[in-house]
Design an enzyme around this catalytic site. Structure first.
Site, PDB file in Angstrom:
ATOM      1  N   HIS A 336      37.369 -37.678 -22.180  1.00 59.41           N
ATOM      2  CA  HIS A 336      37.817 -37.420 -23.544  1.00 59.41           C
ATOM      3  C   HIS A 336      38.046 -35.924 -23.763  1.00 59.41           C
ATOM      4  CE1 HIS A 336      38.044 -37.702 -27.899  1.00 59.41           C
ATOM      5  NE2 HIS A 336      37.017 -36.884 -28.012  1.00 59.41           N
ATOM      6  N   CYS A 712      51.147 -44.336 -21.070  1.00 58.25           N
ATOM      7  CA  CYS A 712      50.653 -43.301 -21.982  1.00 58.25           C
ATOM      8  C   CYS A 712      49.358 -42.658 -21.510  1.00 58.25           C
ATOM      9  CB  CYS A 712      50.482 -43.862 -23.396  1.00 58.25           C
ATOM     10  SG  CYS A 712      49.239 -45.163 -23.543  1.00 58.25           S
TER      11      CYS A 712
END
Length: 756
Positions: A336, A712
């Site tokens: 992340h 993506c």
């Protein structure tokens, strides 16, 4: 692979070198020979060799040079029980065997990974004669047909009349200014380099030795170029007719288009404190800040901040645009923290080894070094290195030729390149980079900063009125987010991913909450609000949250959050239409594993579109990020207008490894030992994940030929992965804005190679 010098240096040859030149030259060559033999062939540690050889300088007496060589020879015998053979043939045999063996060692494996070379390829060993400088004009040098730093069409390099062997440098200059004053030799070098450049079709490098009136060219090869020089010379050589435009496109490393605009470290001799994953390229120096408050304090004092944290939390996201760099001790290139920092172009090193953070004492410990908050550190997000202190930074100007190169790339590529965004403002970066759409708008990152308290209110209260108020505030905020996105990308597609992460990510960690409850109780303060938060943490806490209640599961169990996002997106479309815009909204449902899940959410979206009271064109698609979704892609495609492969999570769920923990825990060891050729979160695992993707595309198009297929995950910006996506018929890739230029070039390279 390793390099060995002066093989064949026996006592007899050494005596002849002394007669030909002088005793110092002979002693120096002998010391270099035994040092290389000790480490490369006999594997004596560099540390032991350096302890003996490093004190030797240009001014050391001959006796000291000879004594150092004698000590290294003794170290060889001590560690291997074998002396250096006197027979030249025996030395050569050992040398060839050692150089071949170096193919399987870590440095060679790292180079193979960087250059996409297969482990099965057989290495070649080159043996050629040594040349040593002699005479008043003697010396050694390195020359380039053009500047390897700027690409300027001038003879560049360096020359040292005191050295015995050509050496690489961190800085190159015009060769005539570096000490080689012989105009005839300069002219000869220029002619040789020009011919070699035309033959190679790229900037040429020649290592040479000057001996009295003679010039020896000992090595000629393609030059290693800085990003600026790589881009500029490719365009120049094509315009000069030396190479074709296609060759120019193939000759530039796509990663250079990302790094060319970033700062880098000035030449230095500092040793890195620690290493991690270079998650977002560029170098940065700043003061250590252990939380957002410290970042704000540094800003008020006009000091650049380096946020040092265990991992990026929602409350940290809002400050990332204002920090010089990020250093995190957990995660890898697909974590992340890496995705967020790369998306906004903030240099970052993630998964730093041997680092611990002591929040109570506001210090960090790296190995044996303790640094306090406010101390300066420097990090290199390209190499993953971290240094103590404030090292110098430098920026190379972005060459004008990059525009020309990308225009040529756009003429060749068939793969569209879109951008991923974490906030509405980032859409402007996508547009500026000539991205053809937003392939992933991560809505969860829009809930950071001041909105985090609203999300926490929604998750912690059982009062329906309070929940309704919180939902209303989120809806109004998201309307503004989506309207900004659609305005920036007017006329281009915008794929909005509905809320994806586990809900516990929006809440503080349990330890902190319990600590605050105890503190409030001892001070006689009301603990009820904190207790509500603690109950919510307990409710949403999961043993394996990445496989828990997130994505489409959240939409089914708590549909009000998804419904608010859909209402906000539709209202943003209505406002843009009323303003005369051309909004192209696509809603994407994450973590779908069955057509039944997607149908539930699609029905809800279509119901809200119908309730809007006017014709709004909104397509609905899904992310393919679970193996089951790929296996039943034909069924899901009947309810989906588009697929977008979330390759980060698809890699995680297919390989059964955590993208946040695996890199530090074992991936580096696997790569180092040759068990993996590359980090699967950086370059797609074609044999596993890639085959799932290929199968899913075939299944989907068999029932829905018009379905749009995208990628993506951050693999959408990786050149090697892009070549595979081109081959299996993907329509577009989407990556962070700083990687869009690289992806455009990589897509062109894939198309050119496919045409041959």
């Amino acid at each position: 692979m390793d390099t060995l010098l002066s093989i064949g240096m026996t006592p007899e040859v050494r005596s002849r070198v002394a007669d030909w030149s002088d005793d110092r030259t002979a002693a120096t060559v002998w010391l270099r020979f035994v040092s290389g033999y000790a480490h490369t062939i006999r594997r004596v540690t560099r540390t032991r060799i350096a302890k003996i050889a490093d004190p030797i300088t240009d001014t050391s007496p001959i006796e000291a040079i000879e004594d150092a060589a004698h000590q290294i020879v003794a170290a060889i015998i001590d560690e291997t029980q074998k002396p250096i053979p006197d027979a030249i043939s025996d030395q050569l045999a050992e040398a060839i065997e050692a150089v071949c063996a170096s193919w399987q060692r870590s440095p060679a494996r790292q180079v193979r990974t960087q250059q996409s070379l297969a482990d099965s390829q057989t290495p070649a060993v080159v043996v050629h004669a040594m040349v040593l400088p002699k005479g008043t004009s003697g010396g050694v040098g390195v020359s380039f047909s053009r500047s390897p730093v700027t690409g300027n069409p001038t003879l560049s390099g360096n020359f040292d009349d005191r050295a015995l062997l050509p050496e690489d440098s961190q800085q190159w200059s015009a060769l005539a200014a570096s000490g080689l004053a012989d105009t005839k030799k300069l002219q000869t070098l220029n002619e040789i380099l020009g011919a070699l450049e035309r033959d190679l079709g790229c900037v040429a490098r020649v290592d040479f030795v000057s001996e009295d009136e003679r010039l020896w060219c000992v090595d000629g090869r393609p030059a290693d170029l800085e990003p600026t020089a790589s881009i500029r010379t490719a365009v120049d050589l094509a315009n000069e007719g030396v190479i074709s435009r296609q060759q120019a496109l193939l000759g530039v490393d796509p990663d250079h288009l990302e790094t060319v605009a970033t700062a880098r470290l000035s030449p230095h001799s500092e040793t890195a404190l620690t290493y991690g994953s270079g998650a977002a390229p560029g170098a940065a120096s700043g003061v250590i800040c252990l939380d957002v408050q410290a970042v704000n304090d540094a800003r008020t004092r006009d000091l650049p901040a380096i946020l040092v944290t265990r991992e990026i939390r929602p409350e940290d996201v809002v400050s990332l645009g204002s920090v010089a760099g990020v250093l995190a001790d957990r995660g890898g290139k697909a974590s992340h923290a890496a995705l967020v920092t790369r998306g906004i172009g903030t240099p970052a090193v993630i998964g730093a080894s041997n680092m611990s953070i002591d929040l109570p004492n506001r210090t960090i410990s790296v190995g044996g070094t303790v640094l306090a908050e406010g101390d300066w550190i420097t990090l290199d997000g390209t190499t993953g290195e971290v240094f103590a202190g404030n090292l110098g930074l430098e920026n190379q100007p972005v060459p004008e030729e990059i525009t020309t190169l990308l225009a040529w790339a756009d003429q060749w590529r068939t793969l569209e390149v879109w951008g991923n965004v974490d906030n509405p403002a980032a859409a402007a970066l996508v547009r500026a980079a000539k991205g053809e759409g937003v392939g992933l708008a991560r809505t969860e990152h829009m809930f950071s900063g001041e909105r985090l308290s609203v999300v926490r209110q929604l998750l912690t209260t059982t009062d329906q009125r309070a929940r309704s108020i919180a939902l209303g505030e989120l809806e109004e905020a998201q309307i503004g987010d989506f309207e900004t996105l659609l305005t920036s990308m007017d006329g281009l597609p915008v794929v909005v991913r509905l809320l994806d992460p586990p809900l516990h990510e929006f809440l503080p960690d349990r330890v902190s909450v319990l600590r605050d409850i105890r503190l409030h109780a001892t001070q006689g303060l009301d603990t009820a609000p904190l207790e509500r938060i603690e109950r919510a943490v307990s409710l949403y806490e999961e043993s394996n949250p990445m496989l828990g209640m997130r994505g489409v599961r959240l939409a089914i169990v708590m549909p009000e959050i998804y419904r608010v996002q859909v209402l906000a997106a539709l209202e943003a479309v209505r406002r843009r239409l009323d303003a005369g815009g051309d909004p192209q909204l696509h809603l994407m449902v994450p973590l779908v594993g069955s057509v039944e899940e997607l149908t539930v959410v699609r029905n809800m979206i279509e119901e809200e579109v119908h309730q809007a009271g006017r014709l709004l064109e909104v397509s609905v698609g899904t992310m393919i990020e679970l193996p089951r979704a790929a296996l039943v892609a034909d069924a899901i495609a009947l309810q989906s207008d588009f697929f977008s492969f979330g390759t980060n999570d698809l890699t995680q769920t297919t390989l059964g490894i955590s993208r946040d923990d695996a890199e530090e825990a074992f991936l580096r060891t696997y790569i180092d030992r040759g068990l993996l050729s590359a980090n699967p979160f950086e370059t797609l695992d074609i044999d596993g994940v890639g085959q799932l993707m290929k199968m899913a595309i075939t299944k989907a198009r068999s029932v829905n030929p018009e379905i749009k297929i995208g990628v993506c995950g951050e693999h959408g910006g990786d050149p090697a992965s892009i070549a595979f996506f081109h081959a299996i018929g993907v329509d577009y890739v989407s990556c962070s804005p700083p990687r869009i230029a690289s992806a455009r070039l990589a897509a062109a390279q894939a198309a050119i190679r496919d045409s041959k």
